[in-house]
Design an enzyme around this catalytic site. Structure first.
Site, PDB file in Angstrom:
ATOM      1  N   LYS A   1      64.443  49.552  39.276  1.00  0.00           N
ATOM      2  CA  LYS A   1      64.138  50.844  40.001  1.00  0.00           C
ATOM      3  C   LYS A   1      64.048  50.594  41.529  1.00  0.00           C
ATOM      4  O   LYS A   1      63.885  51.658  42.510  1.00  0.00           O
ATOM      5  CB  LYS A   1      62.941  51.533  39.662  1.00  0.00           C
ATOM      6  CG  LYS A   1      61.949  50.526  39.271  1.00  0.00           C
ATOM      7  CD  LYS A   1      60.535  51.104  38.662  1.00  0.00           C
ATOM      8  CE  LYS A   1      59.384  50.396  38.360  1.00  0.00           C
ATOM      9  NZ  LYS A   1      59.746  49.081  37.461  1.00  0.00           N
TER      10      LYS A   1
ATOM     11  N   LYS B   1      70.317  43.304  36.195  1.00  0.00           N
ATOM     12  CA  LYS B   1      69.665  44.111  35.660  1.00  0.00           C
ATOM     13  C   LYS B   1      69.643  45.539  36.525  1.00  0.00           C
ATOM     14  O   LYS B   1      69.580  45.345  37.721  1.00  0.00           O
ATOM     15  CB  LYS B   1      68.277  43.688  35.208  1.00  0.00           C
ATOM     16  CG  LYS B   1      68.097  42.782  34.033  1.00  0.00           C
ATOM     17  CD  LYS B   1      66.802  42.386  33.764  1.00  0.00           C
ATOM     18  CE  LYS B   1      66.062  43.650  32.982  1.00  0.00           C
ATOM     19  NZ  LYS B   1      64.634  43.273  32.837  1.00  0.00           N
TER      20      LYS B   1
ATOM     21  N   LYS C   1      59.103  35.093  44.565  1.00  0.00           N
ATOM     22  CA  LYS C   1      58.957  36.163  45.377  1.00  0.00           C
ATOM     23  C   LYS C   1      58.680  35.759  46.717  1.00  0.00           C
ATOM     24  O   LYS C   1      58.979  36.525  47.615  1.00  0.00           O
ATOM     25  CB  LYS C   1      58.136  37.367  44.762  1.00  0.00           C
ATOM     26  CG  LYS C   1      58.788  38.068  43.459  1.00  0.00           C
ATOM     27  CD  LYS C   1      57.583  38.957  42.957  1.00  0.00           C
ATOM     28  CE  LYS C   1      58.010  39.661  41.869  1.00  0.00           C
ATOM     29  NZ  LYS C   1      57.245  40.679  41.143  1.00  0.00           N
TER      30      LYS C   1
END
Length: 321
Positions: A192, A189, A108
């Protein structure tokens, strides 16, 4: 035995969250299981405070609407004082190297202009989440096992250095769950937090919007209606979604349809039917702010009580309580 699982409100809960985790929590969980909305974890990257607050309430409503008992649910930030204190104690037992070698941190942080310190230290906060509640087991995917291992290491280190306080948790692989891919790009994938929501079915989407998104799902030009994930990932994704909603296998549901259009219609109606009770109940919770606040406050109080003696003992043993 206590099992602890969480969902981060980094966006609106989507179909993959529901079929892959939330539905299983509600249907297969044991009385000792605990579930929480990990809103503090959503602060490790740039975020909007008002949106975070709204998403946290919405996610709590979705968990309750799915059928998870109110006495097993809480919101992480309602324990911010307890977690802040325990996180500091654990950070002082954790080395920089341990935190920096976390794979998710390296992934990240790569390419980000400004890397927040919280992105480095959030695995220690996760350890505090686990240890404060005395969790024995933490069901996780492969990408989170390293974080649970850190919690185990910190618990052992503290116990051996200052005295036995913490249950040493263990990671258990989450049960086999539906893996829902993005409808627009079936190589990734469903998420959200994606910037492009065209391929994401959110659990509170209006039924007509759900139908439109599924009708536009990417397939292929093979016109061969078989379950072949490697060669036809878009088609396979639709078959897996339909199978998960109907309790059958993707191969079985493929045999029921002859055209992609017919299949998409079947998938859309199955998803709408699957989400309808959840959506209706969640909207009821959200339409009753006082009632939802009451459930949330009670959950926070139970979570504080569960962790009170652990935190007090940890502070005392560490020489600051």
């Amino acid at each position: 035995m206590t099992r602890l699982s969480a969902i981060t409100p980094s966006g609106h809960a989507q179909l993959g969250n529901y079929l892959g985790a939330i539905r299983r929590w509600a249907g297969e969980g044991s009385p000792g299981d605990l579930y929480f909305v990990s809103d503090l974890h959503a602060m490790t990257v740039s975020y909007n405070p008002a949106k975070l607050r709204s998403l946290s309430r919405e996610t709590l409503a979705v968990l309750l609407a799915a059928g998870i008992a109110p006495d097993r649910v809480f919101v992480q930030s309602d324990l911010v004082r307890e977690l802040g204190a325990l996180s500091w104690v654990l950070e002082c037992a954790c080395s920089y190297g341990e935190a920096a070698r976390m794979t998710q941190f390296k992934q990240k942080a790569d390419g980000q202009g400004v890397v927040r310190l919280g992105l480095l230290t959030y695995p220690v906060l996760m350890a505090a989440d686990i240890l404060l509640q005395g969790a024995d087991e933490v069901p996780v995917g492969q990408d989170q096992t390293q974080h649970v291992e850190l919690a185990r290491s910190l618990a052992r280190r503290f116990n051996s250095t200052y005295g036995d306080v913490f249950v040493v948790p263990r990671a258990v692989m989450a049960g086999t769950a539906a893996r829902v891919m993005d409808l627009s790009d079936p190589t990734r994938k469903m998420s959200k937090s994606t910037q492009d929501s065209a391929g994401v079915v959110f659990v509170l989407d209006d039924p007509d919007l759900v139908r439109r998104k599924i009708s536009r799902a990417a397939t292929d030009s093979d016109n061969r209606l078989e379950y072949r994930p490697t060669f036809q990932p878009g088609l396979a994704n639709l078959l897996e979604i339909l199978a998960s909603c109907t309790g059958r296998s993707p191969i079985e549901v493929a045999e029921d349809h002859t055209t992609y259009g017919e299949l998409k219609e079947a998938v859309a109606e199955a998803v709408v039917a699957e989400l309808a009770p959840l959506r209706a109940q969640a909207l009821e919770y959200l339409d009753d702010p006082a009632g939802l606040d009451s459930i949330r406050a009670a959950g926070a109080e139970r979570a504080r009580e569960r962790g009170k003696h652990i935190l007090e003992a940890a502070l005392r043993m560490a020489g600051v309580g």
